[in-house]
Every structure is written in C-alpha cells, then in structure tokens.
Design a protein around this motif. Structure first.
Motif, mmCIF file in Angstrom:
data_model
loop_
_atom_site.group_PDB
_atom_site.id
_atom_site.type_symbol
_atom_site.label_atom_id
_atom_site.label_comp_id
_atom_site.label_asym_id
_atom_site.label_seq_id
_atom_site.Cartn_x
_atom_site.Cartn_y
_atom_site.Cartn_z
ATOM 1 N N PHE A 326 24.142 -1.376 20.509
ATOM 2 C CA PHE A 326 23.012 -1.956 21.231
ATOM 3 C C PHE A 326 21.693 -1.712 20.505
ATOM 4 O O PHE A 326 20.636 -2.163 20.969
ATOM 5 C CB PHE A 326 22.932 -1.371 22.648
ATOM 6 C CG PHE A 326 24.146 -1.642 23.498
ATOM 7 C CD1 PHE A 326 24.828 -2.843 23.392
ATOM 8 C CD2 PHE A 326 24.602 -0.702 24.407
ATOM 9 C CE1 PHE A 326 25.945 -3.105 24.173
ATOM 10 C CE2 PHE A 326 25.720 -0.944 25.202
ATOM 11 C CZ PHE A 326 26.399 -2.154 25.080
ATOM 12 N N ASN A 327 21.754 -0.995 19.389
ATOM 13 C CA ASN A 327 20.558 -0.663 18.609
ATOM 14 C C ASN A 327 20.798 -1.039 17.148
ATOM 15 O O ASN A 327 21.208 -0.201 16.344
ATOM 16 C CB ASN A 327 20.251 0.836 18.710
ATOM 17 C CG ASN A 327 19.713 1.244 20.057
ATOM 18 O OD1 ASN A 327 18.539 1.079 20.357
ATOM 19 N ND2 ASN A 327 20.590 1.790 20.910
ATOM 20 N N PRO A 328 20.563 -2.299 16.797
ATOM 21 C CA PRO A 328 20.805 -2.738 15.415
ATOM 22 C C PRO A 328 19.680 -2.287 14.485
ATOM 23 O O PRO A 328 18.977 -3.103 13.872
ATOM 24 C CB PRO A 328 20.870 -4.264 15.552
ATOM 25 C CG PRO A 328 19.976 -4.558 16.724
ATOM 26 C CD PRO A 328 20.121 -3.398 17.665
ATOM 27 N N ASN A 329 19.499 -0.979 14.389
ATOM 28 C CA ASN A 329 18.405 -0.416 13.607
ATOM 29 C C ASN A 329 18.817 0.969 13.112
ATOM 30 O O ASN A 329 19.969 1.361 13.242
ATOM 31 C CB ASN A 329 17.132 -0.330 14.464
ATOM 32 C CG ASN A 329 17.397 0.326 15.823
ATOM 33 O OD1 ASN A 329 18.244 1.206 15.945
ATOM 34 N ND2 ASN A 329 16.683 -0.103 16.849
ATOM 35 N N ASP A 330 17.880 1.700 12.548
ATOM 36 C CA ASP A 330 18.194 3.029 12.019
ATOM 37 C C ASP A 330 18.669 3.983 13.111
ATOM 38 O O ASP A 330 19.531 4.832 12.870
ATOM 39 C CB ASP A 330 16.965 3.628 11.315
ATOM 40 C CG ASP A 330 16.707 2.975 9.967
ATOM 41 O OD1 ASP A 330 17.636 2.328 9.446
ATOM 42 O OD2 ASP A 330 15.586 3.110 9.446
ATOM 43 N N PHE A 331 18.113 3.835 14.317
ATOM 44 C CA PHE A 331 18.550 4.717 15.402
ATOM 45 C C PHE A 331 20.014 4.462 15.746
ATOM 46 O O PHE A 331 20.782 5.396 16.002
ATOM 47 C CB PHE A 331 17.679 4.526 16.647
ATOM 48 C CG PHE A 331 18.090 5.400 17.793
ATOM 49 C CD1 PHE A 331 17.927 6.778 17.734
ATOM 50 C CD2 PHE A 331 18.674 4.860 18.935
ATOM 51 C CE1 PHE A 331 18.323 7.599 18.778
ATOM 52 C CE2 PHE A 331 19.069 5.668 19.989
ATOM 53 C CZ PHE A 331 18.886 7.046 19.900
ATOM 54 N N GLY A 332 20.413 3.214 15.741
ATOM 55 C CA GLY A 332 21.820 2.894 15.976
ATOM 56 C C GLY A 332 22.722 3.520 14.929
ATOM 57 O O GLY A 332 23.800 4.035 15.243
ATOM 58 N N LYS A 333 22.271 3.499 13.680
ATOM 59 C CA LYS A 333 23.038 4.137 12.606
ATOM 60 C C LYS A 333 23.136 5.644 12.820
ATOM 61 O O LYS A 333 24.168 6.256 12.555
ATOM 62 C CB LYS A 333 22.397 3.826 11.250
ATOM 63 C CG LYS A 333 22.489 2.362 10.851
ATOM 64 C CD LYS A 333 21.730 2.104 9.555
ATOM 65 C CE LYS A 333 21.734 0.618 9.205
ATOM 66 N NZ LYS A 333 20.897 0.327 8.003
#
Length: 401
Positions: A326-333
């Motif tokens: 749900f977080n296609p960004n660095d936080f998702g990684k």
C-alpha cells in the motif's frame, strides 16, 4: 620474472585468504520461504494424525512438554484449521485438504457464540480460508450465522463491539486492541450478505479505537473501558502487558495488522496513515532486538533478560508485507525489508522447531500471558498461523514459485 611470479603467488594467496575469511552467502529468500513451508507442513501433519480420533480436539499450545488442546470455544480454535488451509494453498494435496476440512468442522459450533468477540478469529481463519479456497456453500452459511452472532456484541450508542463481559466494578464496557482483528469478519459479512450494517459496525469500531486506544507515539493501550452513559473512556490499562502505560508487543502487532487490514477493506486513508505510524513506532523502537523478534513487552524493565514473543513477530511480518504493497515508496520498501528480516529469523534454528519436536508446532518462543504466568516461552497455534500466512504473502509479493 622472479618478481612477477612472486607477485602472482602473493595475489593468489590473497584471493584465497579473502575467500576463506569472507562472510557466508545469505540464503536466497525463496529458499527460506520454501523451507519454512516444508517445516510447517512436516509439523502440522503429525499433529493432525495425533488428534484425528480425539473428537472435537484442536491444538492450542504446549504444557509440561506435551501438546495442550482446546475445543471450539477457546478463542484460538480456528487457527490450526486455518493454517492447514494455507498449507493446502501452498501445496494442494488431497491429504492436506482432508485434514483442513476435518479440523474446520470442529469449529462449527462457534457460529452461535455471543459471549465473546473472538468469533472472527474462530470462523474467519478456518471457514473463511476454506471458503476462499473451495467455495463450499456450507462454509458461507456457517460464516454468515457466525457474523450475526458476533454482531450482537455491538452497542450502537457507543459505536463499539464489546470484547469481554466483565465485572462492572472494574470495566463497564471493555474493548481490547485485539478486537481490531475480528473486524475483517464483519467486513466480509457486509459484502457476502449485502447488509451494510456489518460494514458500518466495523468502521465505527475502527474509528473509535483509533481515537481512544493510541498514545501520541502511536503505541496502543491494551484495554480501554467505556462509560456506558457518556460513551467516553473511563479506564485505560493493560491485562497482558507489563504496565498500563507499556507497549505490550502482541497488542502493537494486532494494531498494526488491524489497521492495515481495515485500509484494504474500507480504503479509508486515515487507516493507512494509522498503520504507517504504528509500523514506524515498531520498526524504529530502541528496544527492538537485532533479530527483529520482539520481547514480550517493549517496556519490560528486564530487557534483554526476558522472554521473546515470536507470535508478535509473525503477526507483524504478515502485516508489514501487506502494508508494503500500500506504500509504493521507500517506506514500503522498509516495511518489506523489515518483514523479510523477521521471516529469516523465524525460519532460523533459533525459532523454527526441528520436525518432531515442540509438540509438532512450527514456531518456538512465544508468550501468551506473562503476568498471568500462562503460556510463557511456548509454541502457540496463532504464531504458526500468521507465520505461514506471512510466508505465503511474501512468496506472492516476490512472485516466487
């Protein structure tokens, strides 16, 4: 020429020394996942056979080195059938399906329970996974009846589901953070029946819990009791944690999983933001061990000389894997990387049992209720369930197999 040959010999020696002293190569995550699923299967199948002819019995934990069982009425009765369905999903053999069906049937009587909030755990994990994988109409009927039973615990004046029927001298209307997990069952019922009342109950409960259960750092209280006249909290405390103001590890994991799930189900941005904040609190906590398997309470004064709760890690890992999507960004990684580290730890000899040991549970070193001296440093059926769920989720996200 001699200098050149000497240089070649020294270079070769240096390369050999470097090869000998370099760190061992990390096991590919796909191999970790498959090894975990195989071990879970190798443990679960002997357990199915051990209890096959003991009518109504379901695995619960281990006590004095022996398997401890329950019947359908215990809050975690649905986890073992659910684990079997997950293992069947990973490896669809007739044997796994047979036992998944057998043990799911042992939970059916939970459909009439109205005296606690855990009907969601009992039926959604067992019948829910069974229905998802087989489409068996009987499973749907059981679940809908169970959802109506669970809905009787909702008080429209408070906008919350009651968790425990308790002594009113202490708690008037007790709501525990664990109850977030049962909302998935109500959200399913809303879709399955077309009755939005179920959905509204779940959303109201999630909203009220978000408003009243959390501290400024996004850690959660375990128990909040509401005044039935004012509909406002009158007590905030713990039951299974170290102290009222401490962060009981599994409670934080329930919160993380609950709001991640509710974002998936309701698509409310506030739920995603709440889940992200809880994840940040957990992943960045100074008392989170290097292996990412939390101590039973983040604020226990005995850290590091206290027990872990591997069940909390399994729940966290499963939630973080979903949250990462749900977080296609660095936080998702970051979420996915943290979950992978937890999976690697849980699948290491430190936490994953050798087949034939640990009363045939997969995961070791869980803690149920330390203040009550109950289920301390033992296997727990829900640890295995969320561990296998996390393995499947990670396999799907990484598109392995």
């Amino acid at each position: 020429m001699k200098n050149f040959l000497l240089l070649c010999v020294l270079s070769a020696a240096g390369l050999l020394l470097s090869a000998c002293t370099s760190e061992p190569k990390e096991e590919p995550i796909g191999s970790v996942i498959e090894r975990g699923l195989k071990t879970a299967t190798d443990q679960a199948l002997p357990m199915t056979k051990e209890l096959e002819n003991q009518e109504g019995k379901l695995p619960k934990s281990m006590k004095d080195g022996k398997l401890e069982t329950s019947d359908y009425s215990w809050w975690c009765s649905g986890f073992f059938p659910g684990e079997l369905w997950y293992l069947y999903e990973a490896n669809p053999t007739p044997e796994l399906k047979k036992y998944a069906e057998l043990y799911t049937a042992r939970v059916e009587k939970a459909k009439t329970i109205t005296n606690n909030h855990d009907v969601g755990f009992m039926l959604n994990c067992s019948y829910g996974n069974g229905y998802r994988l087989t489409g068996n109409p009987k499973y749907k009927e059981v679940m809908i009846e169970g959802a109506h039973s669970l809905a009787t615990r909702y008080n429209p004046q408070l906008g919350l589901m009651r968790s425990w029927d308790s002594d009113k001298q202490k708690w008037q209307y007790a709501v525990i953070i664990d109850n977030m997990m049962n909302l998935e069952f109500l959200m399913w019922a809303g879709r399955a029946t077309g009755d939005s009342t179920f959905t509204q109950m779940a959303i109201s409960h999630a909203d009220k819990t978000m408003a009243n259960h959390f501290r400024p750092d996004y850690s959660s209280y375990h128990v909040v009791s509401y005044d039935t006249l004012t509909a406002q909290p009158h007590i905030k405390q713990t039951h299974q944690g170290y102290a009222d103001e401490s962060a009981w590890a599994r409670g934080q994991a329930w919160a993380l999983y609950g709001y991640t799930m509710m974002y998936r189900e309701a698509k409310k941005q506030a739920y995603l933001e709440q889940a992200n904040h809880i994840a940040q609190f957990l992943m960045n906590h100074p008392n989170m061990p290097a292996d990412k398997i939390p101590y039973w309470d983040f604020d226990c004064p005995d850290i590091p000389h206290t027990v872990r709760d591997a069940s909390a890690a399994a729940i966290m890992a499963s939630a973080l894997i979903e949250l990462s999507q749900f977080n296609p960004n660095d936080f998702g990684k970051q979420c996915l990387n943290f979950a992978e580290q937890q999976i690697r730890s849980l699948t290491s000899p430190a936490y994953l049992a050798t087949p034939g040991t640990n009363a045939n549970f997969a995961i070791m070193h869980c803690t149920g209720h330390l203040p009550g001296n109950s289920e301390v440093d033992v296997p727990l059926s829900y640890a295995d369930y969320y561990y296998v769920e996390a393995l499947l989720r990670l396999r799907n996200v990484l598109n392995i197999g």
